[in-house]
Enzyme design. Structure first.
Site, PDB file in Angstrom:
ATOM      1  N   LYS A 104     -10.822  -4.357  18.865  1.00 51.50           N
ATOM      2  CA  LYS A 104      -9.397  -4.625  19.115  1.00 51.50           C
ATOM      3  C   LYS A 104      -8.971  -4.228  20.541  1.00 51.50           C
ATOM      4  O   LYS A 104      -7.790  -4.227  20.855  1.00 51.50           O
ATOM      5  CB  LYS A 104      -8.545  -3.904  18.060  1.00 51.50           C
ATOM      6  CG  LYS A 104      -8.903  -4.338  16.616  1.00 51.50           C
ATOM      7  CD  LYS A 104      -7.950  -3.817  15.575  1.00 51.50           C
ATOM      8  CE  LYS A 104      -8.471  -4.112  14.167  1.00 51.50           C
ATOM      9  NZ  LYS A 104      -7.443  -4.138  13.136  1.00 51.50           N
ATOM     10  N   ASP A 163      -3.847  -6.487   4.822  1.00 48.36           N
ATOM     11  CA  ASP A 163      -4.807  -7.401   5.429  1.00 48.36           C
ATOM     12  C   ASP A 163      -4.675  -8.809   4.857  1.00 48.36           C
ATOM     13  O   ASP A 163      -5.005  -9.788   5.512  1.00 48.36           O
ATOM     14  CB  ASP A 163      -6.236  -6.887   5.196  1.00 48.36           C
ATOM     15  CG  ASP A 163      -6.518  -5.662   6.058  1.00 48.36           C
ATOM     16  OD1 ASP A 163      -6.097  -5.665   7.231  1.00 48.36           O
ATOM     17  OD2 ASP A 163      -7.120  -4.686   5.553  1.00 48.36           O
ATOM     18  N   ASN A 202       0.852  -1.200   0.000  1.00 46.88           N
ATOM     19  CA  ASN A 202       0.000   0.000   0.000  1.00 46.88           C
ATOM     20  C   ASN A 202       0.884   1.246   0.000  1.00 46.88           C
ATOM     21  O   ASN A 202       2.105   1.143  -0.036  1.00 46.88           O
ATOM     22  CB  ASN A 202      -0.942  -0.017   1.213  1.00 46.88           C
ATOM     23  CG  ASN A 202      -0.155  -0.093   2.506  1.00 46.88           C
ATOM     24  OD1 ASN A 202       0.599   0.814   2.841  1.00 46.88           O
ATOM     25  ND2 ASN A 202      -0.308  -1.193   3.233  1.00 46.88           N
TER      26      ASN A 202
HETATM   27  O1  PMT Z   1       2.705   6.219   6.554  1.00 51.45           O
HETATM   28  P1  PMT Z   1       2.068   7.493   6.096  1.00 51.45           P
HETATM   29  O2  PMT Z   1       2.276   7.741   4.613  1.00 51.45           O
HETATM   30  O3  PMT Z   1       2.459   8.677   6.937  1.00 51.45           O
HETATM   31  O4  PMT Z   1       0.470   7.320   6.224  1.00 51.45           O
HETATM   32  C1  PMT Z   1      -0.107   7.296   7.504  1.00 51.45           C
HETATM   33  C2  PMT Z   1      -1.210   6.211   7.593  1.00 51.45           C
HETATM   34  C3  PMT Z   1      -2.351   6.570   6.655  1.00 51.45           C
HETATM   35  C4  PMT Z   1      -0.648   4.844   7.198  1.00 51.45           C
HETATM   36  C5  PMT Z   1      -1.679   6.192   9.090  1.00 51.45           C
HETATM   37  O5  PMT Z   1      -2.199   7.463   9.404  1.00 51.45           O
HETATM   38  C6  PMT Z   1      -2.762   5.132   9.306  1.00 51.45           C
HETATM   39  O6  PMT Z   1      -3.933   5.353   9.150  1.00 51.45           O
HETATM   40  N1  PMT Z   1      -2.325   3.901   9.694  1.00 51.45           N
HETATM   41  C7  PMT Z   1      -3.185   2.714   9.827  1.00 51.45           C
HETATM   42  C8  PMT Z   1      -3.443   2.119   8.474  1.00 51.45           C
HETATM   43  C9  PMT Z   1      -4.305   0.874   8.546  1.00 51.45           C
HETATM   44  O7  PMT Z   1      -3.815  -0.205   8.301  1.00 51.45           O
HETATM   45  O8  PMT Z   1      -5.513   1.089   8.955  1.00 51.45           O
HETATM   46  P2  PMT Z   1      -6.651  -0.068   9.156  1.00 51.45           P
HETATM   47  O9  PMT Z   1      -7.879   0.672   9.447  1.00 51.45           O
HETATM   48  O10 PMT Z   1      -6.608  -1.000   8.001  1.00 51.45           O
HETATM   49  O11 PMT Z   1      -6.158  -0.871  10.422  1.00 51.45           O
HETATM   50  C10 PMT Z   1      -6.572  -0.540  11.748  1.00 51.45           C
HETATM   51  C11 PMT Z   1      -5.457  -0.783  12.728  1.00 51.45           C
HETATM   52  O12 PMT Z   1      -5.167  -2.175  12.787  1.00 51.45           O
HETATM   53  C12 PMT Z   1      -4.155  -0.087  12.406  1.00 51.45           C
HETATM   54  O13 PMT Z   1      -3.611   0.399  13.624  1.00 51.45           O
HETATM   55  C13 PMT Z   1      -3.291  -1.191  11.821  1.00 51.45           C
HETATM   56  O14 PMT Z   1      -1.896  -0.979  12.121  1.00 51.45           O
HETATM   57  C14 PMT Z   1      -3.808  -2.418  12.541  1.00 51.45           C
HETATM   58  N2  PMT Z   1      -3.730  -3.652  11.740  1.00 51.45           N
HETATM   59  C15 PMT Z   1      -4.432  -3.775  10.586  1.00 51.45           C
HETATM   60  C16 PMT Z   1      -4.389  -4.957   9.879  1.00 51.45           C
HETATM   61  C17 PMT Z   1      -3.622  -6.033  10.371  1.00 51.45           C
HETATM   62  N3  PMT Z   1      -3.555  -7.173   9.714  1.00 51.45           N
HETATM   63  N4  PMT Z   1      -2.934  -5.889  11.509  1.00 51.45           N
HETATM   64  C18 PMT Z   1      -2.970  -4.719  12.203  1.00 51.45           C
HETATM   65  O15 PMT Z   1      -2.330  -4.598  13.252  1.00 51.45           O
END
Ligand code: PMT
Length: 400
Positions: A339, A277, A208
């Site tokens: 979570k 994911d 991503n």
């Molecule tokens: O890196 P930059 O360019 O500065 O961009 C910043 C960002 C957009 C990456 C950051 O602000 C952000 O939003 N990070 C989380 C991105 C994400 O994966 O979001 P999510 O909504 O898909 O996941 C939710 C949370 O679960 C996140 O804290 C993620 O780290 C965690 N996760 C998700 C999937 C997975 N398999 N394991 C996880 O731990």
């Protein structure tokens, strides 16, 4: 970042004086009011005019001009300074201070100040390892003087080894650290940053657009506030922040292993990484050939690291991010609860100036008790500071 701060930059004689010019430029750019004090020998390498032009302040050299200087009046440089930096600092200067000698303007003001003093030595490698020098440095450290150690490299004297002045950026970073209140001292913080790469074959992957900027800003700001920081990072083009323990990973599985390996020594986890994911169910051992007209790659779910952390969190604080393109608050609330988080930073990554690969972000902070705090667009460094302040509040340390 340094707006309103008065810094005295002491410059002693050595070939590295030219690097002090760059350091001055960084300090001024960050908003500091910098007053330069040069020793006579420093002026042999770079003229005072260079420092005066960049600092927009007169350069001080003469001990007995100090009182008559119009802008300073009866308040000495030593009393006004929030921070003293001496870069480059010679063995001679360090020896004098260690012995309590004050025979020129720079040694006099350094001896007289109550501000923190940050010393960046530069000298010949044999001088640097001379036991008398080592004793002097130790003595000053024991008295609370801060040091930015020199680096190894080719020295101007022709020798190779330790003694080269640190890069101006590294000295600048230590100056910012010296001026930052250590509100997170004693906390062990683990930050994840960047994307994960899930390999299809040896040359292709699923990933991503995460640049790592948000996570790196959190790691840097946490370290500046005195925390012991581990940064678990997917592949990024960023230089790691100074003073942070960096663990590099590629895939989500590697990230999970690195996070859980560090968990026992962690009080706060902040998961800013954009973890893929899904990953390809099968990784081809050699480069896949372009034979078929179309290609379907079966993906399987990656571990949800944050959900696993939520189940194992114990007394730790757990902060997640939510990258959404619709129903921001609803989707982020679902993640907060599912979570077992203390706080979720929700960013609508479809907004201009928010989310992936930009220097700013626009977020809402969602708390366990249902509170939603809406923040305006701000730089990721500034936002990192706000998130860490909220951590202090949740820890019962800070004030708002
Ligand atoms: O890196 P930059 O360019 O500065 O961009 C910043 C960002 C957009 C990456 C950051 O602000 C952000 O939003 N990070 C989380 C991105 C994400 O994966 O979001 P999510 O909504 O898909 O996941 C939710 C949370 O679960 C996140 O804290 C993620 O780290 C965690 N996760 C998700 C999937 C997975 N398999 N394991 C996880 O731990």
């Amino acid at each position: 970042m340094l707006k309103g701060k008065e810094i005295v930059l002491g410059v002693t004689g050595g070939i590295a004086v030219y690097k002090a010019v760059e350091l001055l430029r960084l300090l001024v750019k960050a908003g500091a009011d910098v007053h330069v004090v040069m020793t006579q020998s420093a002026t042999e390498f770079v003229t005072p005019l260079t420092f005066q032009t960049l600092s927009k302040n007169p350069v001080h050299m003469e001990l007995f001009n100090l009182i008559s200087e119009e802008r300073i009046g009866h308040i000495s440089l030593a009393e006004r300074a929030d921070l003293f930096i001496v870069a480059p600092a010679t063995a001679n200067f360090i020896g004098k201070i260690a012995c309590g000698l004050a025979d020129d303007l720079l040694t006099t003001t350094v001896m007289a100040t109550r501000a923190p003093v940050l010393i960046a030595p530069a000298m010949n490698v044999n001088m640097y390892h001379n036991p008398i020098y080592r004793e002097n440095e130790e003595r000053l450290k024991n008295h609370g003087y801060l040091f930015v150690p020199p680096v190894s490299g080719m020295l101007a004297c022709g020798y190779e080894g330790e003694g080269k002045l640190q890069a101006p950026e590294a000295i600048f970073e230590e100056a910012v650290a010296a001026l930052t209140v250590k509100s997170l001292a004693g906390e062990r913080i683990l930050v994840t940053a960047g994307p994960t790469l899930e390999e299809i074959d040896p040359v292709r992957y699923v990933s991503n657009h995460s640049s790592g900027k948000m996570g790196y800003a959190l790691a840097r700001q946490a370290r500046l506030r005195g925390a012991e920081v581990t940064l678990v990072t997917g592949p990024t083009a960023l230089a790691p922040p100074c003073g942070v323990n960096v663990v590099r990973v590629r895939s989500a599985t590697e990230m999970r292993d690195a996070v859980f390996a560090a968990l026992d020594e962690t009080d706060i986890v902040i998961k800013a990484a954009a973890v893929a994911d899904y990953r390809p169910k099968v990784r081809a051992g050699s480069k896949m050939k372009k034979i078929q007209e179309s290609l379907t790659i079966e993906l399987e779910k990656n571990p949800d690291i944050l959900a696993e952390l939520g189940a194992a969190k114990g007394g730790r604080l757990l902060v997640g991010f939510a990258a959404e393109t619709q129903d921001l608050v609803r989707n982020a609330t679902t993640k907060l609860n599912a979570k077992n988080l203390d706080l979720i930073v929700a960013n609508d990554v479809s907004l201009e100036g928010a989310g992936f690969n930009v220097d700013t972000n626009i977020v809402k902070l969602l708390y366990r008790d249902g509170r939603v705090e809406e923040l305006p667009m701000m730089g990721k460094e500034e936002l990192a500071g706000v998130i860490l302040e909220r951590m202090e509040l949740l820890r019962g340390k800070g004030t708002k």
